[in-house]
Design an enzyme around this catalytic site. Structure first.
Site, short mmCIF file in Angstrom:
data_model
loop_
_atom_site.label_atom_id
_atom_site.label_comp_id
_atom_site.label_asym_id
_atom_site.label_seq_id
_atom_site.Cartn_x
_atom_site.Cartn_y
_atom_site.Cartn_z
N SER A 137 -11.59 -14.02 9.46
CA SER A 137 -10.87 -13.11 10.37
C SER A 137 -11.83 -12.59 11.43
O SER A 137 -13.04 -12.49 11.19
CB SER A 137 -10.33 -11.93 9.57
OG SER A 137 -9.85 -10.93 10.42
N TYR A 150 -12.48 -4.79 3.70
CA TYR A 150 -11.89 -6.09 4.09
C TYR A 150 -12.80 -6.81 5.08
O TYR A 150 -13.08 -8.01 4.93
CB TYR A 150 -10.51 -5.84 4.71
CG TYR A 150 -9.85 -7.08 5.30
CD1 TYR A 150 -9.24 -8.02 4.47
CD2 TYR A 150 -9.84 -7.30 6.68
CE1 TYR A 150 -8.63 -9.15 5.01
CE2 TYR A 150 -9.23 -8.43 7.23
CZ TYR A 150 -8.63 -9.35 6.38
OH TYR A 150 -8.05 -10.47 6.91
N1 LIG Z 1 -2.10 -11.65 8.81
C1 LIG Z 1 -3.08 -11.38 9.63
O1 LIG Z 1 -2.92 -10.66 10.62
C2 LIG Z 1 -4.43 -12.01 9.40
C3 LIG Z 1 -5.41 -11.93 10.41
C4 LIG Z 1 -6.63 -12.55 10.22
C5 LIG Z 1 -6.89 -13.23 9.04
N2 LIG Z 1 -5.92 -13.27 8.07
C6 LIG Z 1 -6.21 -14.00 6.84
O2 LIG Z 1 -5.26 -15.02 6.71
C7 LIG Z 1 -5.06 -15.33 5.32
C8 LIG Z 1 -3.58 -15.39 5.03
O3 LIG Z 1 -3.05 -14.13 5.27
P1 LIG Z 1 -1.47 -13.86 5.48
O4 LIG Z 1 -1.35 -13.10 6.72
O5 LIG Z 1 -0.70 -15.10 5.33
O6 LIG Z 1 -1.24 -12.86 4.26
P2 LIG Z 1 0.03 -12.58 3.38
O7 LIG Z 1 1.28 -12.89 4.11
O8 LIG Z 1 -0.17 -11.22 2.84
O9 LIG Z 1 -0.14 -13.68 2.21
C9 LIG Z 1 -1.24 -13.61 1.36
C10 LIG Z 1 -1.22 -14.78 0.41
O10 LIG Z 1 -2.32 -14.63 -0.50
C11 LIG Z 1 -1.82 -14.69 -1.81
N3 LIG Z 1 -2.59 -13.84 -2.72
C12 LIG Z 1 -2.87 -12.52 -2.58
N4 LIG Z 1 -3.54 -12.09 -3.66
C13 LIG Z 1 -3.68 -13.14 -4.49
C14 LIG Z 1 -4.27 -13.33 -5.77
N5 LIG Z 1 -4.84 -12.30 -6.44
N6 LIG Z 1 -4.24 -14.55 -6.33
C15 LIG Z 1 -3.64 -15.59 -5.70
N7 LIG Z 1 -3.08 -15.48 -4.49
C16 LIG Z 1 -3.09 -14.27 -3.90
C17 LIG Z 1 -0.38 -14.18 -1.72
O11 LIG Z 1 0.41 -14.72 -2.78
P3 LIG Z 1 0.91 -13.89 -4.06
O12 LIG Z 1 1.14 -12.49 -3.64
O13 LIG Z 1 2.13 -14.66 -4.44
O14 LIG Z 1 -0.18 -14.03 -5.06
C18 LIG Z 1 0.06 -14.82 -0.41
O15 LIG Z 1 0.48 -16.12 -0.61
C19 LIG Z 1 -5.80 -14.24 4.54
O16 LIG Z 1 -7.04 -14.74 4.08
C20 LIG Z 1 -6.04 -13.17 5.58
O17 LIG Z 1 -7.15 -12.37 5.29
C21 LIG Z 1 -4.70 -12.69 8.22
#
Ligand SMILES: NC(=O)c1ccc[n+]([C@@H]2O[C@H](COP(=O)([O-])OP(=O)(O)OC[C@H]3O[C@@H](n4cnc5c(N)ncnc54)[C@H](OP(=O)(O)O)[C@@H]3O)[C@@H](O)[C@H]2O)c1
Length: 264
Positions: A137, A150
């Site tokens: 990120s 984070y």
């Molecule tokens: N969204 C943003 O604005 C943003 C920006 C920059 C970077 N990112 C990065 O992008 C990646 C994806 O984020 P997203 O936005 O798609 O987030 P999200 O919609 O909150 O999804 C998070 C995913 O991670 C899984 N997860 C969370 N805790 C877990 C655990 N203990 N074990 C296994 N799986 C787990 C969740 O599945 P379950 O809950 O089913 O376990 C879900 O599939 C992350 O690494 C995040 O840091 C996101």
């Protein structure tokens, strides 16, 4: 990297970016194993893309143990694309977090990617090559109130990627680091925006950091895997931030040319 001949393990594939990356890699012909905790959502997506499911809490060492081998045993071929996408943000004031919160944050965002890479690399080498994608990120580059812990995990993940790249030099495994601002629509974008100081910070940066569309990003990640690219950086106008932080790593890499990266 030939995606159509690969077995891709995608963590955090139950929703958000991970589900889109999984779908995109399956569209390109990969066998895909979906990993997360939400079994129903994983199974629904697996049915659509003819994929495989491993329900696992990546904060739990027992669930991480042998995960890559279990994916290979279940799907058939060894895992040759590892997408370390699962992540949690826990936006808020650090003293309000519990010790368990902190441990989970570090376990899911840093320990799990390192551990799964550790498990996957031998199989990738045995298969003649592979690709590791670490979804980091821009929070690992800039600092935003409410995201202290984070941000630290994402800085660690970006640096882990660079270190892995150094360790794997001259081997046929590419390491791709994904660095973005807010990705929409995702639960995480809503979560970080629900903490007022973080929301105000992103509002201040809105011209440099417009939101990144999750489908576009999934496309870019699949292209980066196919092309063995080192980075996916969005939005493009903020790339300079990441490049500045990357500079000492690149200088180190350049100065270490010729030093053996491994024993043997
Ligand atoms: N969204 C943003 O604005 C943003 C920006 C920059 C970077 N990112 C990065 O992008 C990646 C994806 O984020 P997203 O936005 O798609 O987030 P999200 O919609 O909150 O999804 C998070 C995913 O991670 C899984 N997860 C969370 N805790 C877990 C655990 N203990 N074990 C296994 N799986 C787990 C969740 O599945 P379950 O809950 O089913 O376990 C879900 O599939 C992350 O690494 C995040 O840091 C996101």
């Amino acid at each position: 990297m030939r995606i159509d001949q690969a077995h891709a393990l995608v963590t955090g594939a139950s929703r958000g970016l991970g589900a889109r990356v999984a779908r995109r890699l399956a569209d390109e012909g990969a066998v895909v194993t979906l990993v997360a905790r939400s079994a129903d959502q994983l199974r629904a997506l697996a049915d659509e893309i003819d994929g495989h499911v491993l329900v696992a809490d990546l904060a739990d060492p027992a669930a991480r143990d042998g995960l890559v081998a279990r994916a290979a045993a279940q799907a058939g071929p060894p895992v040759t694309i590892l997408v370390n996408n699962a992540g949690i943000d826990m936006a808020g004031h650090l003293p309000d977090m519990t010790p368990d919160d902190l441990q989970r944050l570090i376990a899911v965002n840093v320990t799990a990617p390192a551990e799964l890479a550790r498990q996957a690399i031998p199989g990738m080498l045995g298969a003649g090559g592979g690709s590791i994608v670490n979804v980091s990120s821009l929070a690992g580059v800039g600092v935003f109130p409410g995201l202290a812990a984070y941000s630290a995990t994402k800085a660690a993940l970006t640096h882990l990627s660079a270190g892995l790249r150094a360790d794997l030099r001259e081997l046929p495994i590419a390491v791709t680091t994904v660095e973005t601002g807010l990705i929409v629509p995702t639960d995480m974008a809503e979560s970080v925006n629900s903490y007022p100081p973080t929301r105000a910070s992103f509002h201040r940066f809105r011209h440099l950091l417009p939101d990144t569309d999750a489908d576009d990003l999934a496309d870019a990640i699949a292209k980066a895997v196919a092309g063995g690219r080192r980075h996916v950086r969005r939005p493009v106008r903020a790339q300079g931030f990441s490049r500045l932080v990357e500079m000492p790593r690149r200088i180190t890499e350049w100065m270490l040319a010729g030093v053996p990266p491994r024993v043997g």
